[in-house]
Design a protein around this motif. Structure first.
Motif, short mmCIF file in Angstrom:
data_model
loop_
_atom_site.label_atom_id
_atom_site.label_comp_id
_atom_site.label_asym_id
_atom_site.label_seq_id
_atom_site.Cartn_x
_atom_site.Cartn_y
_atom_site.Cartn_z
N PRO A 168 0.82 -1.22 0.00
CA PRO A 168 0.00 0.00 0.00
C PRO A 168 0.86 1.27 0.00
O PRO A 168 1.97 1.27 0.52
CB PRO A 168 -0.79 -0.10 1.32
CG PRO A 168 -0.64 -1.50 1.77
CD PRO A 168 0.63 -2.03 1.21
N CYS A 169 0.31 2.32 -0.57
CA CYS A 169 1.00 3.62 -0.59
C CYS A 169 1.10 4.16 0.84
O CYS A 169 0.12 4.17 1.58
CB CYS A 169 0.22 4.58 -1.47
SG CYS A 169 0.77 6.27 -1.37
N ILE A 170 2.31 4.58 1.21
CA ILE A 170 2.49 5.11 2.57
C ILE A 170 2.55 6.65 2.56
O ILE A 170 2.93 7.27 3.56
CB ILE A 170 3.77 4.52 3.23
CG1 ILE A 170 4.98 4.75 2.31
CG2 ILE A 170 3.58 3.05 3.58
CD1 ILE A 170 6.31 4.43 2.95
N ASN A 171 2.22 7.21 1.41
CA ASN A 171 2.18 8.67 1.26
C ASN A 171 3.50 9.33 1.68
O ASN A 171 3.50 10.37 2.35
CB ASN A 171 1.01 9.24 2.08
CG ASN A 171 0.55 10.57 1.51
OD1 ASN A 171 1.02 10.99 0.45
ND2 ASN A 171 -0.34 11.24 2.21
N CYS A 172 4.60 8.74 1.27
CA CYS A 172 5.91 9.28 1.66
C CYS A 172 6.29 10.52 0.85
O CYS A 172 7.17 11.29 1.24
CB CYS A 172 6.99 8.21 1.48
SG CYS A 172 7.21 7.72 -0.25
N GLY A 173 5.66 10.72 -0.31
CA GLY A 173 5.92 11.92 -1.11
C GLY A 173 7.16 11.83 -1.99
O GLY A 173 7.50 12.80 -2.69
N GLU A 174 7.85 10.69 -2.01
CA GLU A 174 9.06 10.55 -2.83
C GLU A 174 8.73 10.73 -4.32
O GLU A 174 9.50 11.32 -5.06
CB GLU A 174 9.69 9.17 -2.60
CG GLU A 174 10.55 9.08 -1.38
CD GLU A 174 11.72 10.03 -1.44
OE1 GLU A 174 12.64 9.78 -2.22
OE2 GLU A 174 11.70 11.04 -0.73
N CYS A 175 7.59 10.19 -4.73
CA CYS A 175 7.22 10.28 -6.15
C CYS A 175 7.00 11.74 -6.55
O CYS A 175 7.34 12.14 -7.66
CB CYS A 175 5.98 9.45 -6.44
SG CYS A 175 4.62 9.75 -5.32
N VAL A 176 6.45 12.55 -5.64
CA VAL A 176 6.22 13.97 -5.93
C VAL A 176 7.56 14.68 -6.08
O VAL A 176 7.76 15.51 -6.96
CB VAL A 176 5.40 14.62 -4.79
CG1 VAL A 176 5.12 16.09 -5.09
CG2 VAL A 176 4.11 13.87 -4.56
N ILE A 191 11.44 5.04 -7.73
CA ILE A 191 11.74 5.50 -6.37
C ILE A 191 10.75 4.97 -5.33
O ILE A 191 11.05 4.96 -4.13
CB ILE A 191 11.75 7.06 -6.36
CG1 ILE A 191 12.61 7.59 -5.22
CG2 ILE A 191 10.38 7.67 -6.28
CD1 ILE A 191 14.04 7.73 -5.59
N CYS A 192 9.59 4.50 -5.79
CA CYS A 192 8.50 4.16 -4.85
C CYS A 192 8.90 3.01 -3.91
O CYS A 192 9.17 1.89 -4.36
CB CYS A 192 7.24 3.77 -5.63
SG CYS A 192 5.90 3.25 -4.55
N PRO A 193 8.94 3.26 -2.59
CA PRO A 193 9.34 2.20 -1.66
C PRO A 193 8.28 1.10 -1.53
O PRO A 193 8.58 0.01 -1.04
CB PRO A 193 9.50 2.94 -0.32
CG PRO A 193 8.67 4.15 -0.44
CD PRO A 193 8.63 4.52 -1.88
N SER A 194 7.07 1.38 -1.99
CA SER A 194 6.01 0.37 -1.92
C SER A 194 5.92 -0.47 -3.20
O SER A 194 5.01 -1.28 -3.35
CB SER A 194 4.65 1.03 -1.66
OG SER A 194 4.65 1.64 -0.41
N HIS A 195 6.88 -0.27 -4.10
CA HIS A 195 6.95 -1.03 -5.37
C HIS A 195 5.64 -1.00 -6.14
O HIS A 195 5.21 -2.00 -6.72
CB HIS A 195 7.35 -2.49 -5.10
CG HIS A 195 8.54 -2.62 -4.22
ND1 HIS A 195 9.76 -2.15 -4.57
CD2 HIS A 195 8.67 -3.13 -2.97
CE1 HIS A 195 10.63 -2.38 -3.60
NE2 HIS A 195 9.99 -2.96 -2.59
N ILE A 196 5.01 0.14 -6.15
CA ILE A 196 3.75 0.26 -6.91
C ILE A 196 4.11 0.53 -8.38
O ILE A 196 4.87 1.46 -8.66
CB ILE A 196 2.87 1.41 -6.36
CG1 ILE A 196 2.57 1.15 -4.88
CG2 ILE A 196 1.59 1.56 -7.16
CD1 ILE A 196 1.93 2.32 -4.17
N PRO A 197 3.61 -0.28 -9.30
CA PRO A 197 3.93 -0.04 -10.73
C PRO A 197 3.14 1.16 -11.25
O PRO A 197 2.17 1.02 -11.99
CB PRO A 197 3.51 -1.35 -11.41
CG PRO A 197 2.46 -1.92 -10.51
CD PRO A 197 2.71 -1.43 -9.12
N LEU A 198 3.57 2.35 -10.83
CA LEU A 198 2.77 3.57 -11.08
C LEU A 198 2.55 3.81 -12.57
O LEU A 198 1.44 4.17 -12.99
CB LEU A 198 3.48 4.77 -10.43
CG LEU A 198 3.48 4.71 -8.89
CD1 LEU A 198 4.50 5.68 -8.32
CD2 LEU A 198 2.10 5.03 -8.34
N VAL A 199 3.61 3.60 -13.40
CA VAL A 199 3.46 3.91 -14.83
C VAL A 199 2.39 3.02 -15.47
O VAL A 199 1.64 3.47 -16.34
CB VAL A 199 4.81 3.81 -15.57
CG1 VAL A 199 4.64 4.06 -17.05
CG2 VAL A 199 5.81 4.81 -14.99
#
Ligand code: SF4
Ligand code: SF4
Length: 514
Positions: free
Chosen positions: A376-384, A425-433
């Motif tokens: 799950p997304c931990i809202n760390c803000g790294e992607c931003v 960069i996502c620490p939650s390994h979410i395949p965002l693209v």
């Protein structure tokens, strides 16, 4: 008023410093290949409308001969890369994100490499802008940085928009690709000539040649060409190698400190960005009357025995390239066209090279991270922090998951350049693209449905309007007829009354005593 790029270099938001693997393919000069047994030339290898073949099976064609016409806008012509016989015109698989077979012209080379006659130009300065544009258009040039948008249309639009700066994009931000770097090293004069042609055609105030700070040999080669060709208007600028600095929007930010508006283009802020290989193709077209039927391709990765750059005829099977780079190294697990971040997977090495193919990358198991479970997304803000498009990647992700595409649109998903920085960069390994691909295709579907619904509504409304019109006209005709009848009746009554009056007068006269 547009903001002119000054001496100061700015930074774009976000991005990542990646480990580069370019040296392995830059050890040897660009090589040419022996002629392959057959060429599979896609009719539609540009961004835009599908072209129309102008040859038939059995035709003999010469090198540089037109084989497919641009049949729509935007469109680009396709030319034969060598002489030979058209063997077939049929659907074949080509490198494409959707892997859908596309119409292709199969050419069997005859080994003679006979060319059509060319009309070289000794001094392009004598040509009018329309003549220069005509040569670029006839040559079927598309952007060679990967976007493959027809160059004549892009340049013409920039001319109409009135731009002040031409930017030559020599930044190859993907970690393995080196075809532009090698072209700048080996053929800097051709690129500078192309830049001079575009400078004259567009009448820009400035020409900025943008290269990475790690391209030491390139700067010297370009500087020498600039001096030899007395191209003093061209300024060479070196900037930090931060991925994805080669993106058009990121370049504009680096040069001006300003941003391209959401949904807009660099021309909206007075800048035209052109890839260096495209600019060299412009010089080939204008000076030598040479259409675009070949390009430089980097063949690299740990899965290739002898990585290098090759000058390749369009339509050559990728397996032919690999064979002439020493074949595969043991353990190849993935083939990619382009770079590891923005490239597209290759299903087979029998697919042909297209104008978009800047790199063939063979990766081994050691290069590929084992798949990690999505958390799950931990809202760390790294992607931003790393997003070069200054989006809110995590919010896009949440709303795509919730299928709230109205908000996804408002969050400007269309501005995502799919660079993959957030994904990496996502620490939650979410395949965002992957989520953004899905989100974009949903938005496209909704837009198409909206267009269809609008068209249906317009059809309904015009039918209703027509029916109402007919009703009004029928009513008017009825009223007119009624009025005519009424007029007839009153005219008849008037005549009868006049006759009666006359009869009465006559009777009165007859009865009067004499
Ligand atoms: S980097 Fe990943 S975990 Fe962090 S906010 Fe973005 S999506 Fe969520
Ligand atoms: S893939 Fe899109 S959202 Fe992610 S960092 Fe790149 S531009 Fe931003």
């Amino acid at each position: 008023m547009h903001h002119l790029p000054g001496e100061q270099i700015h930074h774009f938001h976000g991005g990542l410093r990646l480990r580069h693997h370019k040296k392995i393919s830059c050890q040897d000069p660009i090589a040419r290949l022996p002629m392959p047994e057959r060429l599979v030339i896609a009719v539609n290898q540009h961004a835009g409308a599908t072209g129309r073949p102008v040859v038939k099976p059995g035709y003999r064609v010469l090198k540089g001969e037109l084989i497919a016409e641009a049949a729509g806008v935007p469109g680009a012509r396709v030319h034969a890369p060598t002489s030979g016989i058209i063997f077939a015109i049929q659907d074949e698989a080509i490198p494409h994100p959707l892997c859908i077979p596309q119409p292709c012209i199969i050419l069997q080379p005859d080994g003679r490499d006979e060319s059509v006659a060319h009309e070289p130009v000794w001094d392009f300065r004598q040509l009018e802008p329309e003549q220069l544009l005509g040569r670029i258009n006839r040559a079927g040039i598309t952007g060679l940085g990967g976007a493959v948008f027809p160059t004549a249309i892009k340049v013409n639009a920039a001319r109409d928009a009135g731009i002040h700066t031409l930017v030559l994009n020599g930044a190859e931000c993907e970690p393995y690709i080196s075809c532009d770097e090698m072209l700048m090293r080996e053929d800097p004069q051709r690129i500078i000539q192309g830049a001079q042609i575009l400078h004259q055609l567009l009448g820009t105030k400035r020409v900025i040649f943008y290269i990475e700070d790690q391209m030491g040999a390139v700067k010297l080669a370009l500087q020498t060409a600039v001096e030899d060709l007395k191209a003093s208007a061209i300024r060479i600028v070196r900037v930090s190698t931060i991925y994805p600095e080669g993106g058009e929007r990121q370049l504009v930010q680096v040069l001006t400190g300003g941003e391209v508006p959401s949904g807009g283009f660099p021309t909206d802020v007075g800048i035209l960005v052109q890839n260096v290989a495209t600019v060299a193709a412009v010089a080939d077209a204008v000076l030598d009357d040479m259409p675009l039927f070949q390009r430089v391709v980097t063949v690299t990765g740990d899965g290739i025995n002898h990585p290098r750059n090759l000058r390749v005829l369009i339509g050559t099977p990728i397996s032919h390239l690999v064979r002439h780079c020493g074949g595969y190294h043991e353990g190849v697990t993935r083939m990619v066209m382009g770079g590891p971040l923005m490239g597209i997977p290759l299903q087979s090495d029998e697919l042909p090279v297209t104008k978009a193919c800047n790199c063939v990358l063979a990766l081994t198991e050691a290069n590929i991270q084992p798949p990690q479970a999505e958390m799950p997304c931990i809202n760390c803000g790294e992607c931003v922090r790393v997003c070069p498009a200054q989006l809110l990647p995590q919010e896009l992700y949440w709303h795509i998951r919730a299928k709230d595409f109205k908000t996804v649109k408002q969050l400007n998903l269309a501005d995502c350049i799919e660079c993959g920085c957030c994904d990496l960069i996502c620490p939650s390994h979410i395949p965002l693209v992957e989520y953004y691909h899905y989100g974009k295709s949903e938005l496209r579907t909704q837009a198409a449905e909206h267009v269809n619904a609008e068209a249906a509504r317009n059809r309904y409304e015009s039918r209703e309007t027509r029916l109402q019109q007919v009703k009004i006209e029928q009513r008017e005709q009825r009223e007119a007829k009624k009025k005519l009848l009424a007029d007839d009746r009153s005219r008849k009554q008037a005549i009868e009354a006049a006759v009666a009056r006359s009869k009465a007068r006559k009777l009165r006269r007859d009865q009067e005593p004499e």
